[in-house]
Design an enzyme around this catalytic site. Structure first.
Site, PDB file in Angstrom:
ATOM      1  N   GLU A 177       0.822  -1.211   0.000  1.00 29.84           N
ATOM      2  CA  GLU A 177       0.000   0.000   0.000  1.00 29.84           C
ATOM      3  C   GLU A 177       0.861   1.270   0.000  1.00 29.84           C
ATOM      4  O   GLU A 177       1.046   1.896   1.042  1.00 29.84           O
ATOM      5  CB  GLU A 177      -0.953   0.031   1.203  1.00 29.84           C
ATOM      6  CG  GLU A 177      -1.905   1.223   1.164  1.00 29.84           C
ATOM      7  CD  GLU A 177      -2.792   1.348   2.395  1.00 29.84           C
ATOM      8  OE1 GLU A 177      -3.694   2.201   2.382  1.00 29.84           O
ATOM      9  OE2 GLU A 177      -2.572   0.609   3.368  1.00 29.84           O
ATOM     10  N   LYS A 214      -2.796  -1.968  -2.836  1.00 31.94           N
ATOM     11  CA  LYS A 214      -3.832  -1.067  -2.347  1.00 31.94           C
ATOM     12  C   LYS A 214      -3.384   0.349  -2.663  1.00 31.94           C
ATOM     13  O   LYS A 214      -2.384   0.831  -2.122  1.00 31.94           O
ATOM     14  CB  LYS A 214      -4.063  -1.249  -0.846  1.00 31.94           C
ATOM     15  CG  LYS A 214      -5.187  -0.367  -0.300  1.00 31.94           C
ATOM     16  CD  LYS A 214      -5.606  -0.757   1.106  1.00 31.94           C
ATOM     17  CE  LYS A 214      -6.707   0.160   1.630  1.00 31.94           C
ATOM     18  NZ  LYS A 214      -7.224  -0.245   2.950  1.00 31.94           N
TER      19      LYS A 214
END
Length: 296
Positions: A177, A214
């Protein structure tokens, strides 16, 4: 090796991933938005008990089911607690058909070169071993990009990929992420640099293994299509990044193949003061809206 049934649910499921992983720094705000003020608890332990009660109410709601919510990201303390009398990860998968993930990062370094790298993660091997033992499918690790600084973004992706290799070695699936701050003045430029670096990073993943990503919803729709199609990428999920839910869903719907992994936008409108009927109805409407944006 990752569980085959969980892998199929995440790789092909028509739904989204719930982010239930608020940590110490973000918990007071999450509770405040839920209608629980800082005067309602006197210690950190009481604060975490209250946020666990909120997460339990979400996870055990009849609206929270694996046909719409295919996965859930847990805070470490949540992994170590129970939902409805069962270990949290066990309950999610066995009772709800929701695949459990674990947030493993320990927060962010101070900003440098336009990014905030992850802090070191002491005891990482032991944490990953505990996660495996508790039935966790994968991990999530967050860092932040504040500006279109090529060197900083290259460094942040390298750190993410290196950590991803450690997670893969334990038989878990990492969600990398590298969030781009939605307030960055050069957000689109930062995302173009990030795309190039991530393509190099996932190319380095060994054949037969996969990671997840993400990412902030991109300024340029469909920017991340090459990552969505990449054979080493199981799924690309989107964080809401501070957008209100309606705006986040609108932006997400313009990115086919990208599914939601919302936190604040998932809990928007929920309140500790709601009756169970009101709470479940609000959550059901939210889940339907986020799922619809994820499968457009």
């Amino acid at each position: 090796m990752p569980d085959a049934a969980m892998t199929d649910r995440i790789a092909t499921g028509q739904g989204f991933i719930a982010a239930l992983d608020q940590s110490g720094g973000s918990t007071p705000k999450a509770l405040r938005l839920y209608g629980v003020g800082e005067n309602d608890y006197a210690s950190e332990a009481e604060m975490f008990d209250l946020i666990h009660a909120m997460r339990t109410r979400i996870a055990t709601s009849p609206a929270f089911t694996g046909d719409k919510v295919i996965g859930a990201i847990l805070f470490e303390q949540t992994m170590d607690r129970d939902f409805a009398g069962k270990p949290a990860a066990t309950y999610l998968w066995q009772d709800k058909g929701v695949v459990p993930f674990l947030k493993i990062d320990k927060g962010l370094e101070e900003a440098a070169s336009g990014v905030q790298m992850m802090k070191p993660i002491p005891g990482l091997d032991a944490l990953l071993d505990r996660a495996v033992a508790k039935g966790i499918f994968g991990t999530k690790e967050r860092s932040v990009i504040l500006a279109a600084n090529a060197g900083g973004i290259a460094g942040i992706v390298a750190q993410q990929v290196d950590l991803g290799f450690q997670v893969l070695a334990k038989g878990l699936i990492p969600i990398l992420e590298p969030e781009v701050d939605i307030k960055a003045p050069d957000k689109a430029e930062a995302e173009a640099i990030l795309l190039a670096e991530l393509l190099k990073g996932v190319d380095a993943i060994p054949e037969g293994q996969q990671v997840m990503l993400k990412l902030s919803i991109p300024t340029k729709p469909d920017l991340y299509a090459p990552l969505i199609a990449h054979p080493r990428v199981m799924r690309v999920v989107a964080l809401s990044g501070g957008y209100e839910r309606a705006e986040a869903c609108k932006r997400l719907a313009a990115n086919p193949g990208m599914i939601a992994s919302f936190s604040r936008a998932l809990t928007e409108g929920l309140s500790a003061q709601q009756s169970d009927a009101e709470f479940n109805a609000t959550l059901a409407a939210t889940i339907d809206a986020i799922r619809a944006a994820s499968i457009t």
